[in-house]
Scaffold this motif. Sequence first.
Motif, short mmCIF file in Angstrom:
data_model
loop_
_atom_site.label_atom_id
_atom_site.label_comp_id
_atom_site.label_asym_id
_atom_site.label_seq_id
_atom_site.Cartn_x
_atom_site.Cartn_y
_atom_site.Cartn_z
N PRO A 40 0.81 -1.32 -0.04
CA PRO A 40 -0.13 0.14 -0.01
C PRO A 40 0.93 1.28 0.10
O PRO A 40 0.23 2.25 -0.41
N ASN A 41 2.03 1.17 0.60
CA ASN A 41 2.83 2.33 0.66
C ASN A 41 4.38 1.99 0.18
O ASN A 41 5.16 1.87 1.06
N PRO A 42 4.43 1.98 -1.13
CA PRO A 42 5.87 1.37 -1.67
C PRO A 42 6.81 2.32 -1.49
O PRO A 42 6.32 3.58 -1.37
N ALA A 43 8.01 2.18 -1.83
CA ALA A 43 9.29 2.97 -1.86
C ALA A 43 10.15 2.96 -2.86
O ALA A 43 10.32 1.72 -3.37
N TRP A 44 11.11 3.78 -3.17
CA TRP A 44 12.31 3.66 -4.06
C TRP A 44 13.31 3.51 -2.78
O TRP A 44 13.73 4.56 -2.14
N ASP A 45 13.83 2.14 -2.75
CA ASP A 45 14.87 1.86 -1.77
C ASP A 45 16.43 2.19 -2.25
O ASP A 45 16.87 1.78 -3.49
N VAL A 46 16.99 2.92 -1.36
CA VAL A 46 18.26 3.25 -1.55
C VAL A 46 19.06 2.81 -0.34
O VAL A 46 18.87 2.85 0.75
N THR A 47 20.32 1.79 -0.69
CA THR A 47 21.00 1.23 0.32
C THR A 47 22.41 1.79 0.07
O THR A 47 23.06 1.60 -0.63
N TYR A 48 22.75 2.31 1.17
CA TYR A 48 24.39 2.80 1.24
C TYR A 48 25.05 1.95 2.15
O TYR A 48 24.56 1.58 3.30
N GLY A 49 26.27 1.46 1.52
CA GLY A 49 27.24 0.72 2.27
C GLY A 49 28.31 1.42 2.87
O GLY A 49 28.87 2.23 2.22
N VAL A 50 28.36 1.53 4.12
CA VAL A 50 29.65 2.28 4.79
C VAL A 50 30.51 1.67 5.69
O VAL A 50 30.00 0.38 5.95
N ASP A 51 31.40 1.97 5.87
CA ASP A 51 32.73 1.37 6.68
C ASP A 51 32.16 1.22 8.31
O ASP A 51 32.07 0.12 8.67
N ARG A 52 31.56 2.46 8.70
CA ARG A 52 31.24 2.50 9.90
C ARG A 52 30.13 3.63 10.11
O ARG A 52 30.39 4.74 9.35
N LEU A 53 29.21 3.37 10.81
CA LEU A 53 28.16 4.61 10.91
C LEU A 53 28.32 5.42 12.09
O LEU A 53 28.38 5.07 13.39
N ASP A 54 29.05 6.71 12.05
CA ASP A 54 29.41 7.48 13.17
C ASP A 54 28.69 8.75 12.85
O ASP A 54 28.82 9.57 12.22
N PRO A 55 27.32 8.95 14.14
CA PRO A 55 26.67 9.85 14.24
C PRO A 55 27.35 10.96 14.06
O PRO A 55 28.31 11.28 15.11
N GLY A 56 26.85 12.28 13.03
CA GLY A 56 27.60 13.73 13.39
C GLY A 56 28.72 13.78 12.54
O GLY A 56 29.32 15.02 12.80
N GLU A 57 29.17 12.79 12.00
CA GLU A 57 30.45 12.79 11.14
C GLU A 57 30.10 12.65 9.70
O GLU A 57 29.12 12.08 9.17
N ALA A 58 31.11 13.40 8.82
CA ALA A 58 30.96 13.00 7.32
C ALA A 58 31.24 11.61 7.14
O ALA A 58 32.25 11.17 7.55
N LEU A 59 30.50 10.87 6.24
CA LEU A 59 30.65 9.43 6.19
C LEU A 59 31.05 9.29 4.26
O LEU A 59 30.40 9.79 3.87
N ARG A 60 31.84 8.31 4.10
CA ARG A 60 32.11 8.05 2.71
C ARG A 60 31.31 6.75 2.65
O ARG A 60 31.39 5.86 2.94
N VAL A 61 30.58 7.08 1.42
CA VAL A 61 29.73 5.87 0.90
C VAL A 61 30.35 4.97 0.07
O VAL A 61 31.18 5.33 -0.73
N ARG A 62 30.84 3.69 0.49
CA ARG A 62 31.32 2.75 -0.34
C ARG A 62 30.71 2.13 -1.44
O ARG A 62 31.11 1.62 -2.33
N SER A 63 29.28 1.95 -1.15
CA SER A 63 28.50 1.39 -2.24
C SER A 63 27.04 1.73 -2.08
O SER A 63 26.53 2.38 -1.13
N VAL A 64 26.35 2.03 -3.32
CA VAL A 64 24.98 2.28 -3.51
C VAL A 64 24.38 1.44 -4.40
O VAL A 64 24.74 0.97 -5.38
N ALA A 65 22.97 1.04 -3.89
CA ALA A 65 22.12 0.34 -4.58
C ALA A 65 20.66 0.95 -4.63
O ALA A 65 20.26 1.42 -3.49
N ALA A 66 19.96 1.07 -5.61
CA ALA A 66 18.81 1.74 -5.59
C ALA A 66 17.68 1.02 -6.30
O ALA A 66 18.20 0.42 -7.58
N ARG A 67 16.69 0.47 -6.02
CA ARG A 67 15.70 -0.26 -6.59
C ARG A 67 14.23 0.16 -6.33
O ARG A 67 13.99 0.56 -5.14
N ALA A 68 13.15 -0.46 -6.99
CA ALA A 68 11.78 -0.41 -6.62
C ALA A 68 11.67 -1.18 -5.25
O ALA A 68 12.36 -2.46 -5.27
#
Length: 326
Positions: free
Chosen positions: A14-42
């Motif tokens: 009922p509520n679909p989305a465009w899914d975006v998946t970011y792969g990162v080394d580590r999630l550090d809140p408040g920091e600038a993160l380098r995205v290592r991989s991106v996948a986007a799909r229905a």
Amino acid sequence: MTGPGQVRVLCLTPNPAWDVTYGVDRLDPGEALRVRSVAARAGGKGVNVARVVRALGGDSVAVAPVGGLLAPAFAADLEAAGQPASLVPVAGALRQAVAVVPEHAGPDDGGHPTVLNEPGAVLSEEEWGLLVRTAVARAADRPVVTISGSLPPGTTQARFTDLVRSLREAGCPVHADVSGPGLLWAAEAGADLIKPNRAELAEATGTHDLTQGVAALQALGARDVVVTDGEKGLAAFAPGSTAPAARARLDAPVHGNPTGAGDAAMAALAVSVGRPWAERLALTVATSAAAVLQPVAGEVDPEDVRRLADRVLTENVNDTPRTTED
């Protein structure tokens, strides 16, 4: 595992989305993160269910309301994947769901993904009616219908109840994986199977006691209830019983991206409809675990499912745990 075409499933989102998946080394809140991989799909939970049904050898069609700038990309992605779909055109824009998946655990996330879910578009009465009519029409030759994920903003109990009852009146068993008020509405509408996780069950019923939570759903009209509880596995409850018909879990947890594990479980329950509970839950646990090994939601490797099935421990009521090989 089911053979091709043996089980036909209509998967409603009922509520679909465009899914975006970011792969990162580590999630550090408040920091600038380098995205290592991106996948986007229905995406959206029902679309994920549809993809996994096909991976398990079943046949599926996805139904979803889609509009806005991302609508063409959504449709093109499903077509490229060979996923049959009936997309209902709506005025509101398709939302995005962004999952940030760390390769290494941080001090605050334990290595679990962080997911940002936009709210989605409000559907008019006409758009909702068209969605219901489309689902009922496409469900004519489908022995199982799944309704998965969040509901569009502004969805009322009357709308949701009409959806479930319209599908059931068309002769289709309805399996619902919804949360919040939708979980209670699904029970009241008489959904044939409801699949909350432990947290969703507690939130909806107001109790952390598993037996009391299941009883509350049954009192509203729920039939089969399957409760998932992460690494602890899952339990199935038959209509009118607060004693599990069966339980199942993996012998040891697998590590990866659990974002689509619940959707994979929903797909396994759909393709195994009519089988004994112990058999259904064994397939569900193996499929859910196989989804964790994939970088994006909505994917499983059938070889992983077969391999992990040998590690599933099942338990019937009053029985001792045993592997699925026993």
